[in-house]
Design a protein around this motif. Sequence first.
Motif, short mmCIF file in Angstrom:
data_model
loop_
_atom_site.label_atom_id
_atom_site.label_comp_id
_atom_site.label_asym_id
_atom_site.label_seq_id
_atom_site.Cartn_x
_atom_site.Cartn_y
_atom_site.Cartn_z
N GLU A 1 0.82 -1.20 0.00
CA GLU A 1 0.00 0.00 0.00
C GLU A 1 0.86 1.26 0.00
O GLU A 1 2.07 1.22 0.22
N ILE A 2 0.18 2.39 -0.25
CA ILE A 2 0.81 3.70 -0.11
C ILE A 2 0.16 4.42 1.07
O ILE A 2 -1.06 4.57 1.12
N LEU A 3 1.00 4.83 2.01
CA LEU A 3 0.60 5.63 3.16
C LEU A 3 1.28 6.98 3.06
O LEU A 3 2.50 7.05 2.87
N VAL A 4 0.52 8.06 3.17
CA VAL A 4 1.10 9.39 3.29
C VAL A 4 0.65 9.99 4.61
O VAL A 4 -0.51 9.85 5.00
N CYS B 1 7.45 6.97 7.57
CA CYS B 1 8.21 5.91 6.87
C CYS B 1 8.32 4.62 7.68
O CYS B 1 8.72 3.58 7.14
N THR B 2 7.95 4.63 8.96
CA THR B 2 8.01 3.43 9.80
C THR B 2 7.29 2.25 9.15
O THR B 2 7.75 1.11 9.21
N SER B 3 6.16 2.51 8.51
CA SER B 3 5.34 1.44 7.92
C SER B 3 6.01 0.77 6.73
O SER B 3 5.52 -0.26 6.24
N ALA C 1 5.26 -1.48 2.61
CA ALA C 1 4.39 -0.42 2.11
C ALA C 1 5.25 0.79 1.77
O ALA C 1 6.25 1.05 2.43
N PHE C 2 4.84 1.55 0.73
CA PHE C 2 5.52 2.80 0.43
C PHE C 2 4.90 3.85 1.35
O PHE C 2 3.79 4.32 1.13
N CYS D 1 11.80 7.11 2.03
CA CYS D 1 11.17 5.97 2.69
C CYS D 1 12.22 4.90 2.97
O CYS D 1 13.33 4.93 2.43
N GLY D 2 11.87 3.96 3.82
CA GLY D 2 12.67 2.77 4.06
C GLY D 2 11.81 1.56 3.77
O GLY D 2 10.71 1.44 4.31
N LEU D 3 12.28 0.66 2.92
CA LEU D 3 11.44 -0.43 2.43
C LEU D 3 12.05 -1.80 2.70
O LEU D 3 13.27 -1.98 2.61
#
Length: 425
Positions: free
Chosen positions: A126-129, A136-138, A143-144, A234-236
Motif C-alpha cells: 500500500e501507499i501511506l502518506v 516511513c516506519t510502515s 508499504a511505500f 522511505c525505508g522499504l
Amino acid sequence: MIKEDGVKGIIDMAGMTLAQKIISEHAGHNVLPGELVIARVDVAAVQDGTGPLTIQEFKKLGKEKLANPERTILFIDHAAPSPRKELSNSHLVIREFAKEYGAVLSDIGEGVCHQRLIESFVNPGEILVGADSHTCTSGALGAFATGMGSTDIAVAFALGKTWLKVPESYKIVVNGEFRENVTSKDLMLYLIGMIGADGATYKALEFSGSTIQNMSMAERFTLANMAVEAGAKCGLFESDEKTYEFLKDNDREDKFREIKMDLDAKYEKVIEINAADIPCTVSCPHTVDNTKPASDLNNIKVNQVFVGTCTNGRIEDLRVVANVLKGKKKHPDVRLIIVPASPKIFKQAAAEGLLNIFVDAGASFLPSGCGPCVGVHGGILGDGEVCLATQNRNFQGRMGNTKGFIYLASPYVAAKSAIAGYITD
C-alpha cells in the motif's frame, strides 16, 4: 508491457525496485526513478501537531466529503494529554472534524501514530502518506510510506491521490551476525554516521541481506522509522513470513501480500555492511550522524534516560530493558522514563511482569504518546542536562530546551546507562 507476477495487484517489469513496484501499481503504469506521477493513496494520516493545518487546507478545497474516510486517520498523540489550553483547542478541532466527516480518530492514550498505523491500518503493497516525517516506519511492512506537508495531506484527504517523484533507490545489504547486545538501532545509527544525515536525500532505502532476513519485525520497524534521518523518502523491506506473523498477531493476516525486489533491479547505490563490524553505537548532540561507539563515551554523565517512542517503544524493546534492570536500581542521579508506544504494548508489558521490574528499578511511566520526544511535555530537560534516549532525533531543543543535550542509543545501552549513571555498553 504490464503483467501480473502471480501476486494480486503487483505490476511486474524487469528490474524493478520495491519503490517502483508499489508506485507503479498505484499510478497505473510502470514508473521510472525521477518520474513525476499521480498515485492512488490507501491511507492518509495526520497528528495533532499537523492536523489542524491539514483540516484548514482541506476545507479551503471546498470538498464536502473525504475520499476514503475509513482510512483517513487523525491521531492525538504528540501532546497527549494536552499540557496547554492552546493545544487542547487544537484537539477540539481534530475531534470535531473526525465526527463531521467520519474519519477515524485515535485519541489520547491510544498510542503513538506510527505504532498504531502498523498495528491496525497499513498493509503490504500500500501507499501511506502522513503529515509526520516518521511515517516511513510502515515501510517495514512492505508499504511505500512517506511523510508530506499538511497541504499535500489535505489533497490526499480530498482526492485519495497524491503526486510524488519516484525516488532512486539505495540497496542496503547487511550480512552476518551482530555482536552480543548490538541491535538494529545500532545498525541504523552506524549507517547514518557512515553516509551522513543528508546522505540519502529523497532516496528509497531498500534493506536486504541475511541479517535483515533474520530480524524481527520490531527491529525492521526501527530501521524503517529512522530512514528519514538519512534524508530518505522511505525505508522499504520485502514482505515475508515474519511480516505475515506480525499481521496475524494483529488480526490482519488476510492482508498479507508477498512483495519482493527483483534480482536485476537497478539501484543508484549499493551499500554493503558486515553486521559483525557494528559496535553499540550512540548518536551525540546535536545531529544524528554525529556517531561514536558507546564505549568511547563513558565520561558522559546522564541526568535522564528515556525509553520509548515510535523508534524503540515496542514490547521487544521493553523486554531488553527489563532484562538489564531486573533486580537492580537506576542510578540515584538519573531519571528513568518509560513510555510504551501503544496500549497493546503497555498491557503486554504488564502481563509479562515488566512493569513491576521497571517500578522496582525506580522508573516512571507516561501514557502512550510522543510528549518527551518532541519536547511538548513530560521529561523536558533543564539547562545543561543530558538525556540518553531511544528516540530518533537529537536536534538542539528537541526535548524542549535548547540548552539540553540529547544522545541517541539502543534500549540495551539506555538500560545499562540508567544503572551506571553515565553512557556505557
